[in-house]
Scaffold this active site. Structure first.
Site, short mmCIF file in Angstrom:
data_model
loop_
_atom_site.label_atom_id
_atom_site.label_comp_id
_atom_site.label_asym_id
_atom_site.label_seq_id
_atom_site.Cartn_x
_atom_site.Cartn_y
_atom_site.Cartn_z
N ASP A 1 48.69 40.52 28.01
CA ASP A 1 48.54 41.90 28.79
C ASP A 1 49.86 41.76 29.73
OD1 ASP A 1 47.94 44.06 30.26
OD2 ASP A 1 46.41 43.39 31.40
N LYS B 1 53.29 45.29 34.53
CA LYS B 1 53.01 44.19 35.81
C LYS B 1 54.31 43.80 36.17
CE LYS B 1 48.68 42.71 33.75
NZ LYS B 1 48.00 43.37 34.72
N ASP C 1 44.28 36.61 29.03
CA ASP C 1 43.50 37.91 29.06
C ASP C 1 42.57 37.97 27.73
OD1 ASP C 1 42.86 39.93 30.71
OD2 ASP C 1 44.54 41.29 29.47
N ASP D 1 47.79 50.00 32.03
CA ASP D 1 47.33 48.19 32.25
C ASP D 1 45.89 48.30 32.36
OD1 ASP D 1 47.73 45.85 32.90
OD2 ASP D 1 48.39 46.17 34.77
N GLU E 1 43.89 48.38 30.21
CA GLU E 1 43.56 48.47 28.78
C GLU E 1 42.47 47.75 28.10
OE1 GLU E 1 45.49 46.03 30.33
OE2 GLU E 1 44.14 44.37 29.28
N ARG F 1 39.15 47.71 29.34
CA ARG F 1 38.23 48.86 28.98
C ARG F 1 38.09 49.48 27.86
NH1 ARG F 1 39.24 50.87 34.93
NH2 ARG F 1 40.00 48.63 35.17
#
Ligand code: BES
Ligand code: MN
Ligand code: ZN
Length: 493
Positions: free
Chosen positions: A264, A271, A282, A341, A343, A345
């Protein structure tokens, strides 16, 4: 070898034979118990002597190695704390401390004497076995082996040990070590394709069936949210399910769903660079789901299970999705992406609604490293728990209490759902600013489970540890495997 996968069970020795290294638990400020009298004698009274001199008090996490002259070469005294405060998790930690002491002494084999205590014998045997195996784990797949290194290669539990429970402990601890290995492997190795291969391997077991969808298949299913996240990566995405049918035909399955985001970066909403390497973890939710299925494959409980893992990377580039994009999930709901970010969900929205629609489960638990906010709230010590069904929440809480994999409930009141209303789509993928971030993630997922009993575990803080714990080395923790396996075994009866 990343961990020692077997614990030998033996009767307590009479200490007339040669013993290289033995660990014994002792409670705080107690005398030398009857069960250790023979060992004390074999050590010429050294154990009572250090107790009298208070060189060893038996505090939790205290340990002391004694060197003998006779048959018994080394004894590690392991503090168990106060007897009335002793728990299964402290037993696990004591076993972990025994393994640490053995490694520090360059012992090749760690033998642990089962302590006398008031805990249920079956539970104790399982906890000690788990502690031994879990503590033996190291992520050393990519390091050259040191020459002349003395490796710990054997584990044993001595005494009147419940063998069936120790067997169960061995299975779940090995499964948790598999999960850790999947977690710790970096994103260039642990790709969605690799995760799918692992699902394929696990699904070879009796009563199991694995199905894998590639990008084209995911498109055909109508999983627009997962596809949107996958746009920025050249690594092909995968959606995978493992069906396990150990229960009666036609019984609604229990669903477990895990976020399998192999890296991620945040996507276009990129990020910060510091610690971004941690985002290889992740995919922990997905790794836990696979670990649970590995345990189930060996345990073969009488229950039906559907496991699902959506897997991709969240990268950025010319084809990545943008803030403002609108995608359509499997259940037809449209999502406005206001932060690329958020992502996890998105990929879970498709997986959850797919599982609800196709498998009509009795209940769902999902696990995901979903929000940084849960780290702010609970740190590394507990997973956030949210859900829509009090009975299922209580069931997860009970499994957490039993396994020592702590959870802490956060609310999911209706009002929070207002925070994810979008002006241009059915929902948006973020809440209101930085407030209640973990709740915002959960209310989003709630849109995709219908009225199915469902619990969400946000494991962003517990999936890995930055410091070594007694039976959890720094890195991937495997947290969730023991909890969910215990819950499923309870359900199976
Ligand atoms: N994978 C992260 C959550 C995370 C953060 C896990 C830190 C472990 C440590 C997730 O995909 C994420 O980026 N969440 C965002 C959501 C926000 C943009 C609404 C977050 O928590 O910052
Ligand atoms: Mn993210
Ligand atoms: Zn993420």
């Amino acid at each position: 070898m990343s961990h020692i996968s077997n614990v030998e069970l033996k009767a307590a020795p009479d200490f007339s034979q040669e013993t290289d290294f033995i660990a014994v638990g002792m409670f705080k400020d107690s005398g030398v118990p009857e069960s250790l009298a023979a060992l004390d004698a074999a050590m010429d009274g050294l154990i009572s002597a250090v107790r009298e001199r208070k060189n060893f008090t038996g505090k939790k996490d205290e340990s002391l190695v004694l060197h003998g002259q006779g048959q018994v070469a080394r004894v590690a005294l392991i503090g168990l704390g106060e007897p009335e405060k002793f728990t299964l998790d402290l037993a696990r930690q004591a076993a972990g401390n025994a393994v640490k002491a053995a490694r520090a002494q360059k012992a090749v084999r760690c033998e642990l004497l089962q302590p006398d205590c008031d805990l249920d014998g079956a539970d104790l045997a399982q906890a000690l076995t788990e502690g031994l195996i879990l503590a033996s784990y190291k992520f050393d797949a990519h390091k050259k082996k040191e020459e002349d290194a003395v490796d710990l290669t054997g584990l044993a539990l001595l005494g009147d040990v419940d063998a069936a429970s120790a067997g169960r402990g061995t299975i779940v601890a090995n499964a948790a070590c598999l999960t850790r290995e999947l977690q710790n492997e970096p994103a260039n190795i642990m790709t969605p394709t690799r995760l799918a291969a692992e699902a394929e391997r696990i699904g070879q077991a009796a009563n199991m069936k694995t199905t894998i969808w590639d990008r084209e298949g995911i498109e055909k299913l109508g999983m627009g949210a997962l596809l949107g996240v996958a746009l920025g990566s050249n690594e092909p995405p995968r959606f995978m399910t493992i069906e396990y049918s150990g229960g009666a035909k036609g019984d609604a399955p229990f669903a477990i769903v895990g976020k399998g985001l192999t890296f991620d970066s945040g996507g276009i909403s990129i990020k910060a660079s510091a610690n971004m390497d941690e985002m290889k973890f992740d995919m922990s939710g997905g790794a836990v789901v696979l670990g649970v299925m590995e345990a189930i494959a060996h345990l073969q409980p009488k229950i039906n299970i559907i496991a699902a893992v959506p897997s991709t990377e969240n990268l950025l580039g010319g084809s990545a999705q943008r803030p403002g994009d609108i995608v359509k999930a499997y259940n037809g709901k449209t999502i406005e992406i206001l932060n690329t970010d958020a992502e996890g969900r998105l990929i879970l929205a498709d997986a959850l609604s797919y599982v609800v629609d196709v498998h009509k489960p009795a209940a769902i638990v999902d696990l995901a490293t979903l929000t940084g906010a849960v780290l702010i709230a609970l740190g590394h010590r507990a997973s956030g728990m949210l859900g829509n069904d009090d009975d299922l929440l209580a069931e997860v809480q009970a499994a957490a209490d039993h396994t020592g994999e702590r959870v802490w409930q956060l609310p999911l009141w209706e009002e929070y759902s207002e925070d994810i209303k979008s002006k241009v789509a059915d929902v948006k993928n973020i809440g209101s600013g930085r407030l209640a971030g973990t709740v915002a993630g959960a209310v989003f997922l709630k849109e995709f489970v219908g009225d199915m009993p469902w619990v969400h575990l946000d494991i962003a803080g517990t999936a890995w540890q930055d410091k070594d714990q007694p039976y959890v080395p720094g890195g991937g923790s495997g947290v969730g495997v023991r909890l969910l396996t215990s819950l499923l075994l309870e359900r199976a009866g």
